[in-house]
Design a protein around this motif. Structure first.
Motif, PDB file in Angstrom:
ATOM      1  N   ILE A 338       0.586  -1.126  -0.022  1.00 60.20           N
ATOM      2  CA  ILE A 338      -0.518   0.336   0.007  1.00 60.20           C
ATOM      3  C   ILE A 338       0.772   1.078  -0.063  1.00 60.20           C
ATOM      4  O   ILE A 338       1.577   1.517   0.898  1.00 60.20           O
ATOM      5  CB  ILE A 338      -0.698  -0.089   0.972  1.00 60.20           C
ATOM      6  N   PRO A 339       0.530   2.554  -0.881  1.00 62.60           N
ATOM      7  CA  PRO A 339       2.099   3.625  -1.411  1.00 62.60           C
ATOM      8  C   PRO A 339       1.244   4.151   0.257  1.00 62.60           C
ATOM      9  O   PRO A 339       0.556   4.522   0.054  1.00 62.60           O
ATOM     10  CB  PRO A 339       0.844   3.796  -2.300  1.00 62.60           C
ATOM     11  N   CYS A 340       2.528   4.421   0.820  1.00 60.53           N
ATOM     12  CA  CYS A 340       2.481   5.099   1.662  1.00 60.53           C
ATOM     13  C   CYS A 340       4.325   6.359   1.866  1.00 60.53           C
ATOM     14  O   CYS A 340       4.573   5.692   1.710  1.00 60.53           O
ATOM     15  CB  CYS A 340       3.169   5.152   3.446  1.00 60.53           C
ATOM     16  N   LYS A 341       3.669   7.900   1.690  1.00 59.00           N
ATOM     17  CA  LYS A 341       5.004   8.623   1.817  1.00 59.00           C
ATOM     18  C   LYS A 341       5.854   8.679   2.791  1.00 59.00           C
ATOM     19  O   LYS A 341       5.342   9.124   4.242  1.00 59.00           O
ATOM     20  CB  LYS A 341       4.595   9.747   1.020  1.00 59.00           C
ATOM     21  N   LYS A 342       6.705   8.917   2.667  1.00 58.64           N
ATOM     22  CA  LYS A 342       7.359   9.739   4.039  1.00 58.64           C
ATOM     23  C   LYS A 342       7.573  11.555   3.571  1.00 58.64           C
ATOM     24  O   LYS A 342       7.920  11.353   3.107  1.00 58.64           O
ATOM     25  CB  LYS A 342       9.054   8.952   4.054  1.00 58.64           C
ATOM     26  N   GLY A 343       7.336  11.786   5.152  1.00 58.47           N
ATOM     27  CA  GLY A 343       6.933  13.296   4.629  1.00 58.47           C
ATOM     28  C   GLY A 343       6.832  13.915   6.482  1.00 58.47           C
ATOM     29  O   GLY A 343       7.375  13.642   6.960  1.00 58.47           O
ATOM     30  N   TRP A 344       6.751  15.211   6.014  1.00 61.09           N
ATOM     31  CA  TRP A 344       5.940  16.168   7.569  1.00 61.09           C
ATOM     32  C   TRP A 344       5.362  16.796   7.585  1.00 61.09           C
ATOM     33  O   TRP A 344       4.550  17.000   6.151  1.00 61.09           O
ATOM     34  CB  TRP A 344       7.918  16.837   7.712  1.00 61.09           C
ATOM     35  N   VAL A 345       5.190  17.683   8.553  1.00 57.54           N
ATOM     36  CA  VAL A 345       4.223  18.477   8.664  1.00 57.54           C
ATOM     37  C   VAL A 345       5.242  19.864   8.539  1.00 57.54           C
ATOM     38  O   VAL A 345       6.293  20.476   9.371  1.00 57.54           O
ATOM     39  CB  VAL A 345       2.893  18.805   9.832  1.00 57.54           C
TER      40      VAL A 345
END
Length: 413
Positions: A338-345
């Motif tokens: 399942i696509p899931c991005k690594k990010g931030w607020v």
């Protein structure tokens, strides 16, 4: 523990979430921070957690707050900025002082969510929920799923013009502050600390008059929020509340119990007032869950599957999430494809309750499912139960259950 049969029920779980969220939006009062509606929603979900999810405790916990301060600081900052612009024309030093004070309030109240001017606003009572389902044997680990039950006051510009208009309006307003700050410093450097002396024929004088174009944008920010209209908050953030509830409900219906993993749900009220519920929860429960490794997954606005994201930094990028908790969610998503991005607020992106937990020393990460470039439903009347995304909910549910399975099997502890 193998939870494949729970993961396979992701679509049914997503429909359960939407059905429950529809009930709350249609049949309970609006849920602004510190309101009766927020309280009733907490009481209703606590009842569901006790009666339908097998929780041994589901406590509704009050806390004191001043919710009007989270946007109310704008009144202080904007007034100081307008005074600063007026003062520039006869005493630039006073202009610098007013701008610095205004921006300091902005940084404290919105940049890092401190309670600088809270006491200037009426006190109300917010509510949290702490629910725990015990394991059958010795507790060796614990996992909490978190969401906030309150809903936002509407952002009229985002409703009318969308995210570009909203963000552009805010940026232009505060650009005016920095414009006159720089202009004042240059004027003081050239002319010294003197009263008067403004000359519209000079380059500085022409720049000062031209800068008045920022004034309408600054004035417009007084109406950045409409405190008379509270949105339904189906996505933001009943979706986050029901992520954990749906997991416990599916486990209960399947008769699955864990031997050494304790599972819980935290519903932290008044997130839209500056993480006030999560901050209060951390104070009330400090040290209570230090006995075993305890992970918190904090969900906020689970909507579009293409934006499912684990946020490794939070609160305008200033707070670091727990790497192990974050990595666990990412690895669970990878396991399921399942696509899931690594990010931030990012800066100006605000925060999720994960930031409050992390600041208090809890091991937490934030999971979001929205475009950080504002969508037109975000904090507007379009955030309704009939504008939810079943695919987005199902995908996040599946990853969360997989993360629970991996955690129970000893991952990342």
């Amino acid at each position: 523990m193998d939870l494949r049969k729970i993961i396979d029920r992701k679509d049914q779980a997503a429909q359960y979430m939407v059905d429950e969220i529809t009930h709350i939006c249609k049949d309970l009062p609006k849920r602004s921070p510190g309101s009766e509606g927020e309280k009733q929603a907490c009481e209703y979900m606590a009842k569901v957690l006790r009666e339908d999810c097998g929780c041994d405790r589901a406590d509704v916990e009050p806390f004191k707050e001043n919710p009007g301060s989270f946007y109310g600081w704008l009144y202080f900052t904007l007034t100081f900025l307008l005074l600063a612009i007026a003062c520039y024309f006869f005493f630039p030093l006073l202009s610098v002082i007013f701008i610095v004070i205004g921006l300091f309030i902005c940084v404290m109240q919105f940049g890092i969510y401190k309670k600088l001017v809270d006491r200037c606003f009426p006190e109300k009572t917010g509510h949290n929920v702490t629910a725990v389902k015990k394991c059958t044997g010795e507790v060796k680990r614990r996992i909490f799923f978190n969401g906030h039950p309150d809903a936002a006051w509407e952002w009229p510009v985002n409703y009318r013009l969308g995210g570009v208009g909203f963000e552009g309006h805010a940026v232009l307003g505060f650009a005016g502050a920095f414009y006159y700050l720089i202009l004042s410093i240059i004027t003081i450097a050239q002319n010294g600390l003197v009263f008067g002396g403004f000359d519209p024929a000079t380059t500085l004088g022409k720049c000062a008059l031209g800068g008045l174009v920022f004034v309408p944008f600054i004035i417009g920010l007084y109406w950045m929020w409409n405190k008379k209209r509270v949105v339904d908050g189906a996505n933001d953030n009943l979706s986050g509340c029901y992520m954990g509830i749906a997991i416990l409900k599916e486990l209960q219906d399947a008769g699955i119990e864990f031997e050494n993993t304790e599972i819980g749900v935290i519903l932290s009220g008044s997130e839209e007032a500056g993480l006030r519920g999560a901050k209060a929860w951390c104070e009330q429960h400090q040290g209570e869950f230090d006995d075993v490794p305890t992970f918190i997954f904090s969900y906020d606005t689970i909507h579009d599957p293409k934006y499912l994201m684990t946020n490794y930094r939070d609160l305008n990028g200033t707070v670091k999430a727990d790497k192990d908790v974050s990595d666990l969610f990412m690895e669970a998503a990878k396991e399921l494809g399942i696509p899931c991005k690594k990010g931030w607020v990012p800066p100006l992106g605000g925060a999720t309750d994960s930031a409050a937990f992390a600041q208090a020393g809890f091991r937490a990460t934030g999971v979001t499912g929205l475009n950080h470039k504002l969508e037109n439903y975000y904090h507007t009347r379009r955030d309704t139960y009939d504008n939810m995304n079943l695919e987005g909910l199902a995908g996040c549910f599946a990853v969360s259950v997989k993360a629970l399975e991996m955690f129970d099997n000893g991952a990342k502890q």
